[in-house]
Design an enzyme around this catalytic site. Sequence first.
Site, short mmCIF file in Angstrom:
data_model
loop_
_atom_site.label_atom_id
_atom_site.label_comp_id
_atom_site.label_asym_id
_atom_site.label_seq_id
_atom_site.Cartn_x
_atom_site.Cartn_y
_atom_site.Cartn_z
N HIS A 232 4.06 1.54 2.76
CA HIS A 232 3.91 0.28 3.50
C HIS A 232 4.38 -0.87 2.61
O HIS A 232 3.85 -1.06 1.52
CB HIS A 232 2.46 0.02 3.88
CG HIS A 232 1.83 1.05 4.77
ND1 HIS A 232 1.85 0.95 6.13
CD2 HIS A 232 1.14 2.17 4.47
CE1 HIS A 232 1.19 1.98 6.65
NE2 HIS A 232 0.75 2.74 5.66
N GLU B 227 -3.20 10.97 3.26
CA GLU B 227 -4.16 10.79 4.35
C GLU B 227 -4.18 12.10 5.10
O GLU B 227 -3.16 12.57 5.61
CB GLU B 227 -3.72 9.65 5.28
CG GLU B 227 -3.83 8.30 4.62
CD GLU B 227 -3.73 7.18 5.63
OE1 GLU B 227 -4.77 6.63 6.01
OE2 GLU B 227 -2.59 6.87 6.05
N ASP C 44 0.32 5.11 0.62
CA ASP C 44 -0.60 6.17 1.03
C ASP C 44 -0.08 7.51 0.55
O ASP C 44 0.72 8.17 1.22
CB ASP C 44 -0.77 6.17 2.55
CG ASP C 44 -1.54 4.98 3.05
OD1 ASP C 44 -2.46 4.54 2.35
OD2 ASP C 44 -1.22 4.48 4.14
N GLU D 109 0.85 -1.20 0.00
CA GLU D 109 0.00 0.00 0.00
C GLU D 109 0.88 1.24 0.00
O GLU D 109 1.84 1.33 0.76
CB GLU D 109 -0.89 -0.02 1.24
CG GLU D 109 -1.74 1.21 1.45
CD GLU D 109 -2.52 1.15 2.76
OE1 GLU D 109 -3.27 2.09 3.03
OE2 GLU D 109 -2.36 0.16 3.51
#
Length: 456
Positions: free
Chosen positions: A249, A238, A235, A233
């Site tokens: 991640h 956020e 990101d 993942e």
Amino acid sequence: MFRSAALISFAFFAVAYGQQIGTLTPEVHPPLTWETCTASGCTTVDGSVVVDANWRYLHQVGSTTNCYDGNEWDFSICTSPTVCAAECALDGADYEETYGVTTTGDSLTLGYVTVSEQKNVGSRLYLMAAGSETEYEIFKLVNQEFTFTVDVSNLPCGINGALYFSQMDADGGVARFPTNKAGAQYGTGYCDSQCPQDIKFIDGVANIVDWTPNPQDPNDNSGTGSMGTCCVEMDIWEANSMSTALTAHSCTVTEQTSCTGTDCSAANATTGFCDQAGCDFNPFRLGVTDFYGPGMTVDTTQPFTVVTQFISSNNESTGTLSSINRLYVQNGNIIQNVNTNVAGITATNAISTEFCEQETTAFAETDTFDEKGGLAAMAEAFNTGMVLVMSIWDDTAVNMLWLDSDFPVGGTAPGDARGSCPVTSGDSATTEAESPNSNVIFSNIKFGAIGSTFSA
């Protein structure tokens, strides 16, 4: 995302879940244009978005009887995981009336609380491939940049408007898991680095074994089963109006992979397929408290453009990922990401292997990012391809404090202060009651060669 699988709390009330295709409501994907760019210019792509299967009405095939009601499965229908997949059908979505999702041209608005026949909180959507009703758009990110404009002015403490990439199957899992008949057309196949166990169907079967309703909120109809669903993942975004984080991640698995037990793991744990804590760049957490927020350098009271560059070691798409860079554009000004200001971290404004190693040491955390493969694992996933995800959600477990306040509560160690929101903020019931009309607006999505997607 920072949350552990046990902390996931997308609140959704007007929903139920499944894998067959229902026929009660036609599925019409809202259109959303975006652009691909080269040094010569940008070309418009006619895309669309689809809402995740977890939010959809699920009913028994041939009837309107719910397969999942409140926060419990109907075990008279779902007598086993495979029977449930065969007996239950996902239906089409009324995007605006049920989920508060609207599109206009290149702009996508995600509403927070929507009340129609029932109450719905939040949503998660994926970008569909141009001209396709059955596959997600796949992005290969090494030596490329991704740009979008965002308006978070109506996102208070405790709400997260997120844009990120997950290594999902382009078809939503149909080819690998034949019991999944709905596929990407109905938003199936989700995975992320938290190995979430709240997904109702994983690998084409129902996640009914050891299903436990969410104990954090009696009004939340979610829960967790024995299975989780894991993948790399990235990101990109956020954030709310008060705080933001860019987080990578890594995982040891190289595609969407189900997990049970310790393979699903938890944040900062060395077991499990994925790094759940992530290597994160949050300006406030990294010692600069006046960079991002209302009236600050990046002024969140008005829209701004976010540029993320995935730098290759050899300037080729096949190279190793050497860093992840960030900059902003607002009111005609290019704003470089702020440099870190934390003892033990060499001043930098980008995510790199050195930064990730130094950050975990400075914050006394376990370096699960590098243990699970670090930037090399990210590059492998980027070269395989990632699906674009956009969502809005609140957090019934820890009130989004990990993003925008002190976490853990009362913590005074380096890295504990993540934003200026009070530790009393973010309670989902209070946020839903006091700020139901909150939203996030994503627009002007562009993807292409480094330096091709933005200008002052």
